[in-house]
Enzyme design. Structure first.
Site, PDB file in Angstrom:
ATOM      1  N   GLU A   1      44.468  44.183  54.605  1.00 30.69           N
ATOM      2  CA  GLU A   1      45.308  44.140  56.042  1.00 30.69           C
ATOM      3  C   GLU A   1      46.617  43.833  55.460  1.00 30.69           C
ATOM      4  O   GLU A   1      47.691  44.324  56.110  1.00 30.69           O
ATOM      5  CB  GLU A   1      44.694  42.768  56.525  1.00 30.69           C
ATOM      6  CG  GLU A   1      43.412  42.396  56.598  1.00 30.69           C
ATOM      7  CD  GLU A   1      42.574  43.023  57.556  1.00 30.69           C
ATOM      8  OE1 GLU A   1      43.121  43.524  58.376  1.00 30.69           O
ATOM      9  OE2 GLU A   1      41.405  43.407  57.237  1.00 30.69           O
TER      10      GLU A   1
ATOM     11  N   THR B 165      36.131  51.492  51.467  1.00 35.88           N
ATOM     12  CA  THR B 165      37.023  50.722  50.620  1.00 35.88           C
ATOM     13  C   THR B 165      36.527  50.720  49.230  1.00 35.88           C
ATOM     14  O   THR B 165      37.295  50.248  48.302  1.00 35.88           O
ATOM     15  CB  THR B 165      36.788  49.226  51.112  1.00 35.88           C
ATOM     16  OG1 THR B 165      35.360  48.928  51.075  1.00 35.88           O
ATOM     17  CG2 THR B 165      37.418  48.963  52.447  1.00 35.88           C
TER      18      THR B 165
ATOM     19  N   ILE C 181      42.585  42.943  40.600  1.00 34.88           N
ATOM     20  CA  ILE C 181      42.177  44.203  41.297  1.00 34.88           C
ATOM     21  C   ILE C 181      40.881  44.769  40.307  1.00 34.88           C
ATOM     22  O   ILE C 181      41.066  45.021  39.298  1.00 34.88           O
ATOM     23  CB  ILE C 181      43.489  44.909  41.092  1.00 34.88           C
ATOM     24  CG1 ILE C 181      44.551  44.448  41.836  1.00 34.88           C
ATOM     25  CG2 ILE C 181      43.133  46.434  41.429  1.00 34.88           C
ATOM     26  CD1 ILE C 181      44.546  44.229  43.309  1.00 34.88           C
TER      27      ILE C 181
ATOM     28  N   PRO D 177      41.505  49.598  40.560  1.00 37.08           N
ATOM     29  CA  PRO D 177      42.765  49.927  40.849  1.00 37.08           C
ATOM     30  C   PRO D 177      43.122  50.955  41.986  1.00 37.08           C
ATOM     31  O   PRO D 177      43.855  51.124  42.797  1.00 37.08           O
ATOM     32  CB  PRO D 177      43.419  50.373  39.612  1.00 37.08           C
ATOM     33  CG  PRO D 177      42.505  49.766  38.684  1.00 37.08           C
ATOM     34  CD  PRO D 177      41.162  49.638  39.181  1.00 37.08           C
TER      35      PRO D 177
ATOM     36  N   LYS E 195      40.982  38.462  45.970  1.00 39.92           N
ATOM     37  CA  LYS E 195      41.408  37.701  47.163  1.00 39.92           C
ATOM     38  C   LYS E 195      41.083  38.830  47.980  1.00 39.92           C
ATOM     39  O   LYS E 195      40.888  40.223  47.582  1.00 39.92           O
ATOM     40  CB  LYS E 195      42.706  37.354  47.124  1.00 39.92           C
ATOM     41  CG  LYS E 195      42.955  35.945  46.190  1.00 39.92           C
ATOM     42  CD  LYS E 195      43.924  35.246  46.322  1.00 39.92           C
ATOM     43  CE  LYS E 195      45.495  35.882  46.036  1.00 39.92           C
ATOM     44  NZ  LYS E 195      46.656  35.000  46.204  1.00 39.92           N
TER      45      LYS E 195
END
Ligand code: MOS
Length: 734
Positions: free
Chosen positions: A693, A460, A617, A620, A689
């Site tokens: 998903e 990630t 973000i 990005p 946040k």
């Protein structure tokens, strides 16, 4: 450790990854390392009667064969409750019952992988076979549904609706197959001190589970998962390779490596279970969603240890007057399912968003308007207001970007040769969560810092996000920041998954940056008041109070004066009371354009526009990578991915990449991702946040809705392979 380099582009660990310097769990070498190969059962239901290891043991280099008959003592492995506590719902040779094809029945350990692999083919196994049932379709009828959650409102709202759609939906079993196969190297330094290199999504979780099973203190277990070659949920639990490697290494008193083969990845690390859903949705004359009855069944192993939350999504996204959700798990002779990206919600969303699309055609209402009219104004379950929720903005931006209003609203209007064109949309929604997490900073006299956490990076871009956050919180130039992660020697952190990684870790990075400032202020001015700490600014060579150059002090002077080698601070940060006041969510709008070939049945993704709200973000590029990857997962779910099971033997059919089709580059268009990028400071100090998903949730129905718009055939049974397209077209003509 990764060091930031000024010239480089992309992620902090990127160069290590693409040059092969990054070491994955299976790539470590230890002196005297033995190799273990897991052997799976060739029946799906029954009992092990005997295992003849004689021939296998004659292969030169074979050290031992572990099985039910000579399993080494592991303190709590025979205790069902302890196993459950440890979330290890599997058999590790502790009984002789076979519950699925491919269930590990032995571990062959040898000096080389080749010896172990060859010897594993020479085991002679006798079974007593029992009747098996792997037929989800037939078996699911025998299990009654049970309510999930309270019934909300009155059923008459649904039944008296002006427009009603009721449909059944099916989704095939989908398997996890990250590029890196699950692997473990286990090494006991002494009777109660264990080191593990393990492919996992959370080193502390591995530590916990193994501590419980082997009954040794957690701090005696050191877990390294520094690099993880992808994880979509399979690494949230520990599996056979980890336990069995530790078991064998202890027994043989030498390091043991166990790497799953690609086919073993299909049965040994969980999967998204096959599902059936029935959904009934009602819409009023003035386009208000009146009610939903959502029923779901999903396949399950004999151990019944996993529940997929398929119906939860029906209670959250829209403001239905009436909500009733029901579910049942159907135990079959299959391996244990587990979470897989967008677990439950992506399955449930396929049904809801497909049914809503159908309602829109029925009621002649624009699908975007229908969603905008009905977004839940607060969390319908708790009544709490959303902290932030920008699904409406996602919808509006996405619609504009794909020129939604100028599409053809009726099916079969756009045709060029054999190709029909269609547009479809759907939304994704995910409860954003935050968990307690730790981080540390070590600073040296040059003002260089190392930021560390136990959290793994499953792909990630966590390391890069840590650089960005530390830079933002402290002001230290990025080239002075190094990162360490994926190691249980660092401060504890939750597993990375469920889109909570960054939302959790950012709190810890913020806290530890504040701790560093506090430490500097104490050394410099013996001050630790909030005002002083808040106004400290760090730079290349030293620090000062904001816009007070006279307070400036260099790191080297400070370290010299106090005779310091380094400054070390560590913090653990957990959510506060914000959850009592607010509900948290992330969301996305998917707007897709597809082309469907009437002659070949091929569906070609032409455009995929995904607009997501994940709060602030932080990175990005990495954030976009998450959504792109998830969107590709959506293509797989909608069009290609299906794990077949032979109903007679319970064996998986095509359990490799030739038989199980994931989308390849040629199947994937340039996915256009954008973010709302508005911080949610109630969630955590950086305002991030969850993200990830929501890129998958809603993706599959956006595709099937676009297919409907193209050819006027509604597909409710995933994946929609070319044969189904052709059959659907044929039926619609006749
Ligand atoms: Mo997650 S369920 O680890 O994508």
């Amino acid at each position: 450790m990764f060091r930031f380099q000024k010239q480089r582009k992309g992620r902090i660990e990127g160069v290590a990854k693409v040059t092969g310097k990054a070491k994955y769990s299976a790539e470590y070498d230890l002196p005297n390392l033995a190799h273990g190969v897991l052997v799976g059962s060739t029946i799906a239901s029954g009992k092990l009667l005997s295992l003849d290891t004689e021939e296998a043991k004659q292969v030169p280099g074979v050290i031992d064969v572990l099985s039910y008959w000579n399993k080494p003592e592991v303190a709590n492995l025979d205790d069902e409750n302890k196993r459950k506590e440890a979330f290890a719902h599997h058999t590790f040779f502790h009984h002789n019952t076979i519950g699925y094809n491919g269930q590990p029945i032995a571990l062959v350990v040898a000096e080389t992988l080749e010896d172990a692999t060859y010897a594993s083919t020479l085991l002679k196994v006798e079974y007593a076979e029992n009747a098996l049932n792997v037929n989800f379709r037939s078996e699911s009828n025998t299990f009654p549904l049970e309510n999930t959650g309270k019934i909300r409102g009155d059923e008459s709202s649904l039944n008296n609706s002006k427009y009603i759609v009721e449909r059944e939906f099916r989704i095939a079993m989908e398997v996890h197959n990250p590029m890196e196969m699950h692997a473990t190297i286990a090494y006991w330094k002494n009777e109660s001190t264990l080191k593990l290199f393990d492919k996992s999504q959370g080193v502390n979780n591995v530590q916990d589970t193994i501590a419980n099973l082997f009954d040794i203190p957690e701090e005696n277990i050191h877990v390294n998962s520094e690099f993880v070659g992808g994880g979509f949920g399979s690494g949230l639990k520990i599996w056979f390779n980890t336990v069995v490697a530790a078991m064998a290494a202890k027994h043989l008193q030498r390091p043991v490596k166990v790497v799953l083969t690609r086919p073993q990845m299909f049965t040994m690390v969980g999967y998204r279970p096959e599902s059936w859903q029935n959904i009934k949705i009602g819409l009023s004359e003035n386009h208000k969603l009146m009610g939903i009855n959502h029923q779901a069944k999903h396949s399950q192993s004999q151990s019944k240890s996993f529940g997929e939350g398929i119906t939860g999504i029906s209670r959250k996204v829209y403001a239905f007057e009436f909500v009733k959700t029901e579910r049942v798990r159907v135990p079959l002779h299959l391996s244990v399912p587990t979470w897989m990206r967008g677990p439950g919600d992506s399955t449930g969303t396929f049904a809801i968003e497909s049914a809503l699309d159908e309602l829109c055609y029925k009621a002649d209402i624009d699908p975007v308007k229908l969603r905008l009219n009905n977004i839940a104004p607060q969390d319908m379950e708790s009544g709490k207001p959303w902290s932030t929720h920008y699904l409406n903005e996602c919808l509006e931006r996405g619609a504009k970007q794909i020129d939604w209003d100028n599409r053809s609203t009726q099916p079969k209007q756009l045709k060029d040769g054999d190709w029909y064109t269609g547009y479809g949309m759907a939304v994704g929604f995910w409860n954003s969560s935050r968990k307690g997490s730790g981080a540390s900073i070590e600073m040296n006299a040059n003002g260089e810092i190392i930021v560390s956490t136990a959290m793994t990076d499953i792909g990630t871009g966590t390391g890069e996000a840590m650089v960005n956050m530390s830079h933002e919180f402290l002001g230290i130039p990025k080239e002075k920041i190094s990162i360490k992660l994926g190691n249980s020697l660092h401060p504890k952190a939750p597993r990375q998954g469920g889109s909570w990684g960054l939302a959790s870790l950012s709190g810890a990075v913020d806290a530890v940056c504040t701790a560093l400032k506090k430490e500097l202020a104490m050394y410099a001015w013996q001050a630790s008041d909030k005002k002083t700490i808040e106004s400290i600014v760090l730079n290349d060579n030293g620090f000062q109070l904001h816009s007070k150059p006279d307070t400036s002090i260099t790191y080297s002077d400070l370290f010299k004066e106090h005779n310091l080698d380094n400054i070390y601070v560590e913090e653990y940060s957990r959510p506060g009371d914000e959850g009592k006041t607010y509900a948290f969510c992330s969301s996305a709008a998917h707007f897709y354009k597809v082309k469907v070939n009437a002659l070949t049945g091929k569906v070609k993704m032409d455009r995929m526009v995904i607009v997501a709200d994940g709060g602030k973000i932080v990175n990005p590029q990495a954030a976009a990578n998450q959504i792109i990857g998830a969107g590709v997962g959506g293509i797989g779910m909608a069009l290609t991915e299906k794990q077949d099971v032979d109903l007679n033997t319970g064996r998986l059919v095509g359990n490799d990449f030739a038989g199980y089709h994931v989308p390849v580059n040629a199947d994937v268009p340039l996915i256009e991702v954008s973010f709302i990028d508005k911080p949610d400071y109630n969630r955590n100090p950086i305002g991030a946040k969850g993200l990830g998903e929501v890129g998958l949730i809603g993706s599959a129905p956006a595709i099937t809705n676009a297919i409907y718009n193209a050819i006027g055939v509604r597909f409710t049974d995933l994946p929609v392979t070319p044969d189904k397209i052709l059959a659907g077209l044929k039926n619609s003509m006749s």
